[in-house]
Design a protein around this motif. Sequence first.
Motif, PDB file in Angstrom:
ATOM      1  N   GLU A   1      34.647  44.557-105.820  1.00 51.07           N
ATOM      2  CA  GLU A   1      34.610  43.221-106.398  1.00 51.07           C
ATOM      3  C   GLU A   1      35.560  42.302-105.636  1.00 51.07           C
ATOM      4  OE1 GLU A   1      35.412  43.389-110.565  1.00 51.07           O
ATOM      5  OE2 GLU A   1      33.853  44.916-110.948  1.00 51.07           O
ATOM      6  N   PRO A   2      35.048  41.243-105.014  1.00 50.78           N
ATOM      7  CA  PRO A   2      35.880  40.381-104.165  1.00 50.78           C
ATOM      8  C   PRO A   2      37.124  39.836-104.866  1.00 50.78           C
ATOM      9  CG  PRO A   2      33.570  39.883-103.821  1.00 50.78           C
ATOM     10  CD  PRO A   2      33.630  40.839-104.980  1.00 50.78           C
ATOM     11  N   GLU A   3      36.993  39.435-106.126  1.00 54.29           N
ATOM     12  CA  GLU A   3      38.143  38.876-106.826  1.00 54.29           C
ATOM     13  C   GLU A   3      39.224  39.929-107.043  1.00 54.29           C
ATOM     14  OE1 GLU A   3      37.113  36.867-110.397  1.00 54.29           O
ATOM     15  OE2 GLU A   3      35.940  35.297-109.397  1.00 54.29           O
ATOM     16  N   PHE A   4      38.824  41.133-107.402  1.00 54.41           N
ATOM     17  CA  PHE A   4      39.790  42.216-107.588  1.00 54.41           C
ATOM     18  C   PHE A   4      40.472  42.542-106.263  1.00 54.41           C
ATOM     19  CE2 PHE A   4      41.063  46.645-107.508  1.00 54.41           C
ATOM     20  CZ  PHE A   4      41.782  46.773-108.686  1.00 54.41           C
ATOM     21  N   LEU A   5      39.689  42.636-105.198  1.00 53.35           N
ATOM     22  CA  LEU A   5      40.243  42.979-103.895  1.00 53.35           C
ATOM     23  C   LEU A   5      41.231  41.921-103.427  1.00 53.35           C
ATOM     24  CD1 LEU A   5      40.326  44.845-101.485  1.00 53.35           C
ATOM     25  CD2 LEU A   5      38.321  43.682-100.559  1.00 53.35           C
ATOM     26  N   ALA A   6      40.881  40.641-103.612  1.00 50.93           N
ATOM     27  CA  ALA A   6      41.776  39.564-103.188  1.00 50.93           C
ATOM     28  C   ALA A   6      43.096  39.611-103.949  1.00 50.93           C
ATOM     29  CB  ALA A   6      41.104  38.214-103.389  1.00 50.93           C
ATOM     30  N   ALA A   7      43.029  39.971-105.237  1.00 54.38           N
ATOM     31  CA  ALA A   7      44.229  40.021-106.063  1.00 54.38           C
ATOM     32  C   ALA A   7      45.053  41.286-105.816  1.00 54.38           C
ATOM     33  CB  ALA A   7      43.858  39.931-107.538  1.00 54.38           C
ATOM     34  N   HIS A   8      44.463  42.275-105.144  1.00 55.03           N
ATOM     35  CA  HIS A   8      45.144  43.553-104.907  1.00 55.03           C
ATOM     36  C   HIS A   8      45.121  43.901-103.416  1.00 55.03           C
ATOM     37  CE1 HIS A   8      44.015  43.656-109.170  1.00 55.03           C
ATOM     38  NE2 HIS A   8      45.070  44.432-109.343  1.00 55.03           N
ATOM     39  N   TYR A   9      45.297  42.886-102.585  1.00 56.68           N
ATOM     40  CA  TYR A   9      45.222  43.076-101.135  1.00 56.68           C
ATOM     41  C   TYR A   9      46.251  44.100-100.656  1.00 56.68           C
ATOM     42  CZ  TYR A   9      45.610  41.916 -96.149  1.00 56.68           C
ATOM     43  OH  TYR A   9      45.670  41.978 -94.782  1.00 56.68           O
ATOM     44  N   GLY A  10      47.522  43.905-101.039  1.00 54.17           N
ATOM     45  CA  GLY A  10      48.558  44.828-100.608  1.00 54.17           C
ATOM     46  C   GLY A  10      48.335  46.229-101.127  1.00 54.17           C
ATOM     47  N   GLU A  11      47.917  46.356-102.386  1.00 53.79           N
ATOM     48  CA  GLU A  11      47.675  47.671-102.965  1.00 53.79           C
ATOM     49  C   GLU A  11      46.501  48.366-102.281  1.00 53.79           C
ATOM     50  OE1 GLU A  11      48.179  51.044-105.193  1.00 53.79           O
ATOM     51  OE2 GLU A  11      49.535  49.332-104.913  1.00 53.79           O
ATOM     52  N   GLY A  12      45.467  47.613-101.931  1.00 47.82           N
ATOM     53  CA  GLY A  12      44.339  48.206-101.212  1.00 47.82           C
ATOM     54  C   GLY A  12      44.764  48.779 -99.880  1.00 47.82           C
ATOM     55  N   LYS A  13      45.613  48.052 -99.169  1.00 44.24           N
ATOM     56  CA  LYS A  13      46.117  48.540 -97.881  1.00 44.24           C
ATOM     57  C   LYS A  13      47.028  49.750 -98.073  1.00 44.24           C
ATOM     58  CE  LYS A  13      44.583  45.511 -94.705  1.00 44.24           C
ATOM     59  NZ  LYS A  13      43.872  45.868 -93.461  1.00 44.24           N
ATOM     60  N   ARG A  14      47.881  49.718 -99.106  1.00 46.20           N
ATOM     61  CA  ARG A  14      48.749  50.863 -99.394  1.00 46.20           C
ATOM     62  C   ARG A  14      47.922  52.126 -99.596  1.00 46.20           C
ATOM     63  NH1 ARG A  14      53.942  49.963-102.060  1.00 46.20           N
ATOM     64  NH2 ARG A  14      53.464  51.616-103.549  1.00 46.20           N
ATOM     65  N   GLN A  15      46.888  52.024-100.419  1.00 46.92           N
ATOM     66  CA  GLN A  15      46.074  53.198-100.714  1.00 46.92           C
ATOM     67  C   GLN A  15      45.240  53.621 -99.513  1.00 46.92           C
ATOM     68  OE1 GLN A  15      44.054  53.441-104.479  1.00 46.92           O
ATOM     69  NE2 GLN A  15      45.603  52.217-105.536  1.00 46.92           N
ATOM     70  N   ALA A  16      44.804  52.659 -98.706  1.00 42.58           N
ATOM     71  CA  ALA A  16      44.082  53.019 -97.484  1.00 42.58           C
ATOM     72  C   ALA A  16      44.986  53.814 -96.546  1.00 42.58           C
ATOM     73  CB  ALA A  16      43.562  51.764 -96.789  1.00 42.58           C
ATOM     74  N   GLU A  17      46.222  53.372 -96.381  1.00 47.25           N
ATOM     75  CA  GLU A  17      47.179  54.129 -95.574  1.00 47.25           C
ATOM     76  C   GLU A  17      47.349  55.545 -96.124  1.00 47.25           C
ATOM     77  OE1 GLU A  17      50.956  52.608 -94.520  1.00 47.25           O
ATOM     78  OE2 GLU A  17      50.292  50.538 -94.254  1.00 47.25           O
TER      79      GLU A  17
END
Length: 303
Positions: free
Chosen positions: A133-149
Amino acid sequence: MSKARETLVIGGNRYFGRRLIERLLAAGDRVTVLNRGSAPPPPGAEHLVADRDDEDALRAALGTRTFDVVVDQVCYTPRQAALARRVFTGRTRRYVMTSTVEVYEYEDSIAPVRESDLDPRTVVVDTGLPWDEPEFLAAHYGEGKRQAEAVFAAGPDFPYVSVRVAHVLGGSDDFTGRLAHYADRIRAGEPIAVAAGNHPATYIHVEEIADFLFWTAGQDFTGPVNAASHGRLSTDDLCTAVAAQLPAGRTVLREVEVGEISPFSFRRSYGMDNSRAVRLGFLFGNARQWLPRAVAETLGKDR
Protein backbone atom coordinates in the motif's frame (compact mmCIF):
# COMPACT_ATOMS: atom_id res chain seq x y z
CA MET A 1 43.07 -8.37 -21.25
CA SER A 2 40.76 -8.80 -18.26
CA LYS A 3 37.12 -9.63 -18.76
CA ALA A 4 34.66 -6.77 -18.37
CA ARG A 5 32.72 -6.79 -15.12
CA GLU A 6 29.10 -7.87 -15.47
CA THR A 7 26.95 -5.40 -13.53
CA LEU A 8 23.20 -5.27 -13.05
CA VAL A 9 21.47 -2.11 -11.83
CA ILE A 10 17.87 -2.55 -10.66
CA GLY A 11 15.84 0.63 -11.08
CA GLY A 12 17.43 3.95 -10.25
CA ASN A 13 17.43 5.27 -13.79
CA ARG A 14 17.33 8.93 -12.76
CA TYR A 15 19.20 11.33 -10.49
CA PHE A 16 22.23 9.63 -8.88
CA GLY A 17 21.20 6.25 -10.31
CA ARG A 18 21.71 7.51 -13.83
CA ARG A 19 25.07 8.98 -12.87
CA LEU A 20 26.07 5.61 -11.42
CA ILE A 21 25.20 3.83 -14.66
CA GLU A 22 27.24 6.35 -16.66
CA ARG A 23 30.25 5.77 -14.39
CA LEU A 24 29.97 2.01 -14.73
CA LEU A 25 29.82 2.26 -18.50
CA ALA A 26 32.77 4.65 -18.62
CA ALA A 27 34.80 2.16 -16.57
CA GLY A 28 34.14 -0.56 -19.16
CA ASP A 29 31.52 -2.59 -17.28
CA ARG A 30 28.97 -4.58 -19.22
CA VAL A 31 25.93 -2.92 -17.67
CA THR A 32 22.41 -4.30 -17.63
CA VAL A 33 19.59 -2.12 -16.31
CA LEU A 34 16.36 -3.73 -15.14
CA ASN A 35 13.21 -1.69 -14.62
CA ARG A 36 9.53 -1.72 -15.56
CA GLY A 37 10.20 0.07 -18.83
CA SER A 38 9.33 3.55 -17.60
CA ALA A 39 12.57 5.01 -18.94
CA PRO A 40 15.41 3.71 -21.10
CA PRO A 41 18.91 3.48 -19.60
CA PRO A 42 21.83 5.57 -20.88
CA PRO A 43 23.23 4.47 -24.27
CA GLY A 44 25.51 1.48 -23.98
CA ALA A 45 23.55 -0.37 -21.30
CA GLU A 46 21.42 -3.42 -21.99
CA HIS A 47 17.79 -2.96 -20.96
CA LEU A 48 15.67 -5.66 -19.33
CA VAL A 49 12.00 -4.93 -18.64
CA ALA A 50 10.33 -6.63 -15.67
CA ASP A 51 8.51 -5.83 -12.45
CA ARG A 52 10.95 -6.64 -9.66
CA ASP A 53 7.96 -7.55 -7.45
CA ASP A 54 6.93 -10.35 -9.85
CA GLU A 55 9.28 -13.26 -9.21
CA ASP A 56 8.33 -15.25 -12.28
CA ALA A 57 8.68 -12.20 -14.54
CA LEU A 58 12.01 -11.32 -12.95
CA ARG A 59 13.41 -14.81 -13.44
CA ALA A 60 12.17 -14.89 -17.02
CA ALA A 61 13.80 -11.54 -17.82
CA LEU A 62 17.12 -12.57 -16.29
CA GLY A 63 17.23 -15.98 -17.94
CA THR A 64 20.54 -17.65 -17.17
CA ARG A 65 22.46 -14.40 -16.65
CA THR A 66 24.91 -14.13 -13.77
CA PHE A 67 26.60 -11.00 -12.49
CA ASP A 68 29.71 -9.90 -10.69
CA VAL A 69 27.74 -7.23 -8.87
CA VAL A 70 24.11 -6.19 -8.53
CA VAL A 71 23.23 -2.66 -7.42
CA ASP A 72 19.64 -2.53 -6.18
CA GLN A 73 18.44 1.08 -6.18
CA VAL A 74 14.76 0.39 -5.50
CA CYS A 75 14.49 -2.13 -2.66
CA TYR A 76 12.08 -0.62 -0.15
CA THR A 77 10.51 -3.53 1.73
CA PRO A 78 11.37 -6.89 3.29
CA ARG A 79 9.16 -8.61 0.73
CA GLN A 80 11.22 -7.16 -2.11
CA ALA A 81 14.42 -8.12 -0.31
CA ALA A 82 13.23 -11.69 0.27
CA LEU A 83 12.30 -12.08 -3.40
CA ALA A 84 15.65 -10.62 -4.49
CA ARG A 85 17.54 -12.92 -2.17
CA ARG A 86 15.78 -15.97 -3.61
CA VAL A 87 16.41 -14.90 -7.19
CA PHE A 88 20.01 -13.71 -6.86
CA THR A 89 21.50 -16.24 -4.45
CA GLY A 90 24.14 -18.03 -6.52
CA ARG A 91 23.65 -15.54 -9.38
CA THR A 92 25.90 -12.70 -8.16
CA ARG A 93 29.14 -12.37 -6.21
CA ARG A 94 28.11 -9.06 -4.64
CA TYR A 95 24.76 -7.39 -3.90
CA VAL A 96 24.69 -3.67 -3.12
CA MET A 97 21.45 -2.29 -1.71
CA THR A 98 20.90 1.46 -1.63
CA SER A 99 19.59 2.12 1.87
CA THR A 100 19.07 5.37 3.78
CA VAL A 101 19.92 7.41 6.86
CA GLU A 102 16.25 6.96 7.76
CA VAL A 103 17.02 3.46 9.06
CA TYR A 104 18.37 5.23 12.14
CA GLU A 105 14.98 6.77 12.95
CA TYR A 106 14.89 5.03 16.35
CA GLU A 107 18.54 5.71 17.26
CA ASP A 108 18.10 9.28 18.51
CA SER A 109 21.61 10.39 19.40
CA ILE A 110 23.28 13.79 19.34
CA ALA A 111 26.53 12.05 18.38
CA PRO A 112 26.73 10.90 14.74
CA VAL A 113 25.47 7.32 14.49
CA ARG A 114 27.73 4.48 13.43
CA GLU A 115 26.76 1.38 11.50
CA SER A 116 27.03 -0.68 14.68
CA ASP A 117 24.26 1.40 16.27
CA LEU A 118 21.85 -0.53 14.03
CA ASP A 119 22.70 -4.18 13.49
CA PRO A 120 20.22 -5.43 10.86
CA ARG A 121 20.53 -8.94 12.28
CA THR A 122 18.61 -7.72 15.34
CA VAL A 123 15.73 -6.15 13.38
CA VAL A 124 12.40 -7.99 13.51
CA VAL A 125 11.03 -8.67 10.02
CA ASP A 126 7.29 -8.60 9.38
CA THR A 127 6.41 -9.36 5.77
CA GLY A 128 2.72 -9.43 6.72
CA LEU A 129 2.49 -5.65 7.04
CA PRO A 130 0.73 -3.86 4.14
CA TRP A 131 3.95 -3.07 2.29
CA ASP A 132 2.14 -2.97 -1.06
CA GLU A 133 0.00 0.00 0.00
CA PRO A 134 1.68 3.24 -1.16
CA GLU A 135 0.47 5.30 1.80
CA PHE A 136 1.71 2.75 4.33
CA LEU A 137 5.06 2.44 2.55
CA ALA A 138 5.54 6.21 2.40
CA ALA A 139 4.80 6.51 6.12
CA HIS A 140 7.19 3.63 6.96
CA TYR A 141 10.04 4.34 4.55
CA GLY A 142 12.81 3.96 7.13
CA GLU A 143 11.25 0.85 8.65
CA GLY A 144 10.89 -0.75 5.22
CA LYS A 145 14.58 -0.21 4.55
CA ARG A 146 15.52 -1.50 8.02
CA GLN A 147 13.62 -4.72 7.44
CA ALA A 148 14.97 -5.08 3.91
CA GLU A 149 18.50 -4.86 5.29
CA ALA A 150 17.57 -7.48 7.88
CA VAL A 151 16.47 -9.93 5.18
CA PHE A 152 19.77 -9.56 3.32
CA ALA A 153 21.76 -9.88 6.56
CA ALA A 154 20.06 -13.12 7.65
CA GLY A 155 22.69 -15.81 7.17
CA PRO A 156 26.21 -15.71 5.74
CA ASP A 157 25.40 -17.03 2.27
CA PHE A 158 24.46 -13.69 0.67
CA PRO A 159 27.34 -11.20 0.12
CA TYR A 160 25.41 -7.97 0.60
CA VAL A 161 26.25 -4.34 1.29
CA SER A 162 23.69 -1.79 2.46
CA VAL A 163 24.73 1.78 1.65
CA ARG A 164 23.03 4.06 4.16
CA VAL A 165 22.78 7.25 2.13
CA ALA A 166 22.64 10.69 3.74
CA HIS A 167 20.23 13.32 2.40
CA VAL A 168 21.22 14.02 -1.20
CA LEU A 169 21.58 17.53 -2.63
CA GLY A 170 22.63 19.01 -5.97
CA GLY A 171 22.07 18.59 -9.67
CA SER A 172 19.76 20.39 -12.07
CA ASP A 173 17.71 17.18 -12.24
CA ASP A 174 16.82 17.10 -8.53
CA PHE A 175 13.20 15.97 -8.76
CA THR A 176 12.43 16.07 -5.03
CA GLY A 177 11.45 19.75 -4.86
CA ARG A 178 12.94 20.09 -1.38
CA LEU A 179 15.31 22.97 -2.08
CA ALA A 180 12.66 24.52 -4.33
CA HIS A 181 10.42 24.63 -1.24
CA TYR A 182 12.93 26.98 0.40
CA ALA A 183 13.48 29.01 -2.75
CA ASP A 184 9.77 29.62 -3.26
CA ARG A 185 9.32 30.91 0.28
CA ILE A 186 12.47 33.02 0.31
CA ARG A 187 11.46 34.65 -2.99
CA ALA A 188 8.06 35.52 -1.56
CA GLY A 189 9.27 36.28 1.97
CA GLU A 190 6.86 33.68 3.29
CA PRO A 191 7.52 31.88 6.61
CA ILE A 192 9.50 28.65 6.51
CA ALA A 193 8.19 26.21 9.14
CA VAL A 194 11.00 24.58 11.10
CA ALA A 195 10.99 22.32 14.13
CA ALA A 196 11.46 23.81 17.55
CA GLY A 197 14.87 22.61 18.65
CA ASN A 198 15.80 22.00 15.02
CA HIS A 199 18.73 19.58 14.53
CA PRO A 200 21.43 19.62 11.84
CA ALA A 201 21.96 16.58 9.59
CA THR A 202 24.53 14.99 7.32
CA TYR A 203 24.26 15.35 3.55
CA ILE A 204 25.99 14.14 0.39
CA HIS A 205 26.26 15.67 -3.08
CA VAL A 206 24.53 13.85 -5.93
CA GLU A 207 27.85 13.34 -7.76
CA GLU A 208 29.52 12.08 -4.60
CA ILE A 209 26.93 9.41 -3.88
CA ALA A 210 27.21 8.23 -7.49
CA ASP A 211 30.99 8.04 -6.95
CA PHE A 212 30.46 6.17 -3.68
CA LEU A 213 28.15 3.55 -5.16
CA PHE A 214 30.53 3.06 -8.09
CA TRP A 215 33.43 2.64 -5.65
CA THR A 216 31.43 0.25 -3.47
CA ALA A 217 30.61 -1.95 -6.45
CA GLY A 218 34.32 -2.61 -6.90
CA GLN A 219 35.18 -3.33 -3.26
CA ASP A 220 34.90 -6.57 -1.30
CA PHE A 221 33.64 -5.45 2.12
CA THR A 222 30.15 -6.44 3.25
CA GLY A 223 27.48 -5.22 5.63
CA PRO A 224 26.16 -1.71 6.31
CA VAL A 225 28.19 1.39 5.46
CA ASN A 226 27.32 5.05 5.98
CA ALA A 227 27.71 7.41 3.02
CA ALA A 228 27.83 11.08 4.04
CA SER A 229 30.04 14.05 3.33
CA HIS A 230 32.10 15.46 6.19
CA GLY A 231 30.32 18.00 8.38
CA ARG A 232 26.70 18.66 9.21
CA LEU A 233 24.35 21.31 7.84
CA SER A 234 21.51 23.09 9.60
CA THR A 235 18.33 24.54 8.12
CA ASP A 236 19.93 27.96 8.59
CA ASP A 237 22.88 26.83 6.46
CA LEU A 238 20.54 25.71 3.69
CA CYS A 239 18.53 28.93 3.83
CA THR A 240 21.69 31.04 3.70
CA ALA A 241 22.90 29.16 0.63
CA VAL A 242 19.52 29.47 -1.10
CA ALA A 243 19.18 33.15 -0.21
CA ALA A 244 22.60 33.82 -1.76
CA GLN A 245 21.09 32.74 -5.09
CA LEU A 246 18.01 34.92 -4.53
CA PRO A 247 19.29 38.34 -3.38
CA ALA A 248 15.85 39.94 -3.72
CA GLY A 249 14.29 37.39 -1.38
CA ARG A 250 13.85 37.36 2.39
CA THR A 251 14.31 34.47 4.83
CA VAL A 252 11.69 34.14 7.56
CA LEU A 253 11.90 31.11 9.84
CA ARG A 254 8.92 30.13 12.00
CA GLU A 255 9.39 27.54 14.72
CA VAL A 256 6.53 25.09 15.25
CA GLU A 257 6.05 22.65 18.11
CA VAL A 258 3.66 20.34 16.27
CA GLY A 259 2.41 19.97 12.72
CA GLU A 260 4.07 19.91 9.32
CA ILE A 261 7.59 21.27 8.98
CA SER A 262 9.78 22.00 5.99
CA PRO A 263 11.96 19.34 4.38
CA PHE A 264 15.45 19.19 5.90
CA SER A 265 14.08 20.44 9.22
CA PHE A 266 14.46 17.77 11.88
CA ARG A 267 13.03 17.25 15.35
CA ARG A 268 15.83 14.74 16.03
CA SER A 269 19.41 14.24 14.95
CA TYR A 270 20.18 12.63 11.59
CA GLY A 271 23.96 12.79 11.69
CA MET A 272 25.97 9.80 10.45
CA ASP A 273 29.55 8.83 11.26
CA ASN A 274 31.35 8.06 7.97
CA SER A 275 34.55 6.69 9.51
CA ARG A 276 34.01 3.11 8.31
CA ALA A 277 33.93 4.20 4.68
CA VAL A 278 36.95 6.45 5.25
CA ARG A 279 38.92 3.56 6.77
CA LEU A 280 37.98 1.43 3.77
CA GLY A 281 39.49 4.06 1.49
CA PHE A 282 36.79 6.45 0.27
CA LEU A 283 37.57 10.19 0.30
CA PHE A 284 34.52 12.33 1.08
CA GLY A 285 34.18 16.02 0.41
CA ASN A 286 33.04 18.64 2.91
CA ALA A 287 29.36 19.55 2.81
CA ARG A 288 29.94 23.23 3.54
CA GLN A 289 32.32 23.50 0.62
CA TRP A 290 30.02 21.97 -1.99
CA LEU A 291 26.71 23.37 -0.68
CA PRO A 292 26.77 26.67 -2.66
CA ARG A 293 27.42 24.73 -5.87
CA ALA A 294 24.66 22.24 -5.09
CA VAL A 295 22.11 25.00 -4.51
CA ALA A 296 23.17 26.85 -7.68
CA GLU A 297 22.81 23.64 -9.70
CA THR A 298 19.36 22.86 -8.34
CA LEU A 299 17.93 26.35 -8.60
CA GLY A 300 19.62 27.29 -11.87
CA LYS A 301 16.56 26.40 -13.91
CA ASP A 302 14.39 28.64 -11.70
CA ARG A 303 16.56 31.74 -11.62
